[in-house]
Design an enzyme around this catalytic site. Structure first.
Site, PDB file in Angstrom:
ATOM      1  N   CYS A 156       0.833  -1.208   0.000  1.00 52.10           N
ATOM      2  CA  CYS A 156       0.000   0.000   0.000  1.00 52.10           C
ATOM      3  C   CYS A 156       0.871   1.263   0.000  1.00 52.10           C
ATOM      4  CB  CYS A 156      -0.981  -0.047   1.165  1.00 52.10           C
ATOM      5  SG  CYS A 156      -2.409   1.026   0.910  1.00 52.10           S
TER       6      CYS A 156
ATOM      7  N   HIS B 177      -3.742  -5.111  -0.016  1.00 55.20           N
ATOM      8  CA  HIS B 177      -3.399  -5.695   1.276  1.00 55.20           C
ATOM      9  C   HIS B 177      -3.430  -7.223   1.228  1.00 55.20           C
ATOM     10  CE1 HIS B 177      -3.220  -2.106   3.883  1.00 55.20           C
ATOM     11  NE2 HIS B 177      -4.004  -1.596   2.947  1.00 55.20           N
TER      12      HIS B 177
ATOM     13  N   GLU C 222      -2.318  -9.221   3.337  1.00 57.17           N
ATOM     14  CA  GLU C 222      -2.563  -9.785   4.677  1.00 57.17           C
ATOM     15  C   GLU C 222      -4.052  -9.943   4.953  1.00 57.17           C
ATOM     16  OE1 GLU C 222      -3.189  -5.470   5.412  1.00 57.17           O
ATOM     17  OE2 GLU C 222      -1.845  -6.660   4.174  1.00 57.17           O
TER      18      GLU C 222
END
Length: 376
Positions: free
Chosen positions: A269, A352, A354
């Site tokens: 990001c 993202h 994650e």
């Protein structure tokens, strides 16, 4: 909690009347919307939302309350919350507080009972803009005057307010994977040290790195080259964060030196944008940003559904070095969503991997980073 009338005024004079349950407040910030229908706790505690009034396009939030495990930072990071309906009777076996209690404890304003669909459509056509939210001042013209003092998000360095003054080692060594609702630890080499440069890092990034067995050290984004290298890192992660990436000049300058060390570097990001800037690219402010958990990215007919939260992007008109390859595009608007260096162990993504909240399509990037670190 007693219900109070509240008002949202945008900088173009548009206003919306609703209700609040909070303490008395008057706050301002950039008004943005997120399209995810789940994950409100993770969104609220994501530091990338700093300085923003967040609209939830989901018809209702708060149904499962708030728990102790799903926070992505120590506290709520956004300036205010805007929703159509707020659940007053949440229910979940994991719940410790209702959403309204959670927000009130942290003195975060909430506005509900407005037509969020109309508000979102207005921002899509006019672009994200500053707004003022109040349950003290209910006169639109008065709030509009206050908005004239609020700076634009462009040119704003918000990283410094989230990057800590001290380094620390992340201790949590497991990450919850959605596989039979079990906890997994992926075996890795604990002798390897990963330095995470904290622009406003989410906990789940640290959990993923730790799950590969790495020793994870978090350093402020303002750290010098010598401070970073003193840990003898096997890899470097640049985290997500709030504000305009082009204003984080101190980290861009540090990266230019670190590139020559040939240490594996992975950016997420804000980290992606800063890596691109250090490689000679340019960034620009998107009209209304990408925020949600259903954004398609990819290239060559391969698609990943991803979690995104950013208001800036790397310009496709950038004068990239010949050694830089674009690996992913956002397939909604074809902005750059991923790059890799052809010779150096450097890569980054605008979204993202994650996935907190969001789908797990892209979490393989942590495996790629692990392979680069262990083979370097």
């Amino acid at each position: 909690m007693k219900q109070k009338p509240a008002l949202l005024v945008l900088e173009d004079g548009t206003f919306f009347k609703g209700w609040s349950l909070s303490h008395s407040y008057t706050v301002a910030g950039e008004v943005v919307f997120t399209t995810g229908i789940t994950g409100y706790q993770e969104i609220l505690t994501d530091p990338s939302y700093s300085g923003q009034l967040v609209i939830f396009t989901s018809p209702e939030i708060g149904n499962t309350g708030v728990n102790n495990e799903d926070n992505e930072s120590l506290r709520v990071s956004c300036s205010g919350v805007i929703t159509r309906n707020l659940c007053h009777s949440p229910n979940s076996w994991r719940m410790t507080l209702s959403l309204s209690q959670f927000l009130n404890e942290q003195e975060i304003p909430i506005l509900y009972g407005i037509d969020t669909r109309q508000l979102t459509q207005h921002l899509r056509s006019s672009g994200a803009m500053n707004g003022c939210l109040s349950n003290q001042i209910l006169e639109p013209k008065t709030l509009l005057k206050k908005l004239q003092e609020i700076p634009s998000m462009e040119g704003l360095d918000l990283v410094k307010q989230f990057t800590g003054g001290q380094s620390y080692q992340w201790e949590e060594s497991i990450v919850k994977k959605w596989r039979f609702n079990s906890w997994q630890k992926i075996e890795g080499s604990s002798s390897k040290t990963i330095i995470v440069l904290d622009c406003g890092v989410k906990y789940n990034i640290l959990r993923h790195l730790s799950s590969y067995g790495f020793k994870v050290i978090v350093l402020p984004a303002t750290s010098s080259v010598s401070q970073i290298l003193s840990y003898d890192p096997s890899g470097i992660m640049l985290s997500n964060g709030p504000g305009d990436p082009s204003a984080v000049t101190y980290l861009i300058d540090v990266l230019k030196v670190l590139f020559d060390k040939k240490i594996p570097i992975f950016g997420i990001c804000m980290g992606h944008q800063i890596i691109a800037l250090a490689l000679g690219a340019k960034t620009f402010k998107l009209k209304f940003g990408h925020r949600g958990i259903n954004h398609p990215t990819g290239v060559f007919q391969k698609v990943e559904i991803t979690s995104q939260n950013h208001g800036f992007a790397v310009s496709a008109e950038s004068s990239f070095d010949d050694q830089i390859q674009i690996t992913h595009y956002n397939l909604n608007d074809y902005t750059i969503a991923g790059i890799v260096h052809k010779k150096l162990p450097i890569f980054s993504v605008q979204y993202h991997p994650e996935a907190s909240p969001g789908p797990h399509d892209a979490d393989f990037f942590f495996s790629i980073f692990s392979q680069k670190v262990n083979s370097n």
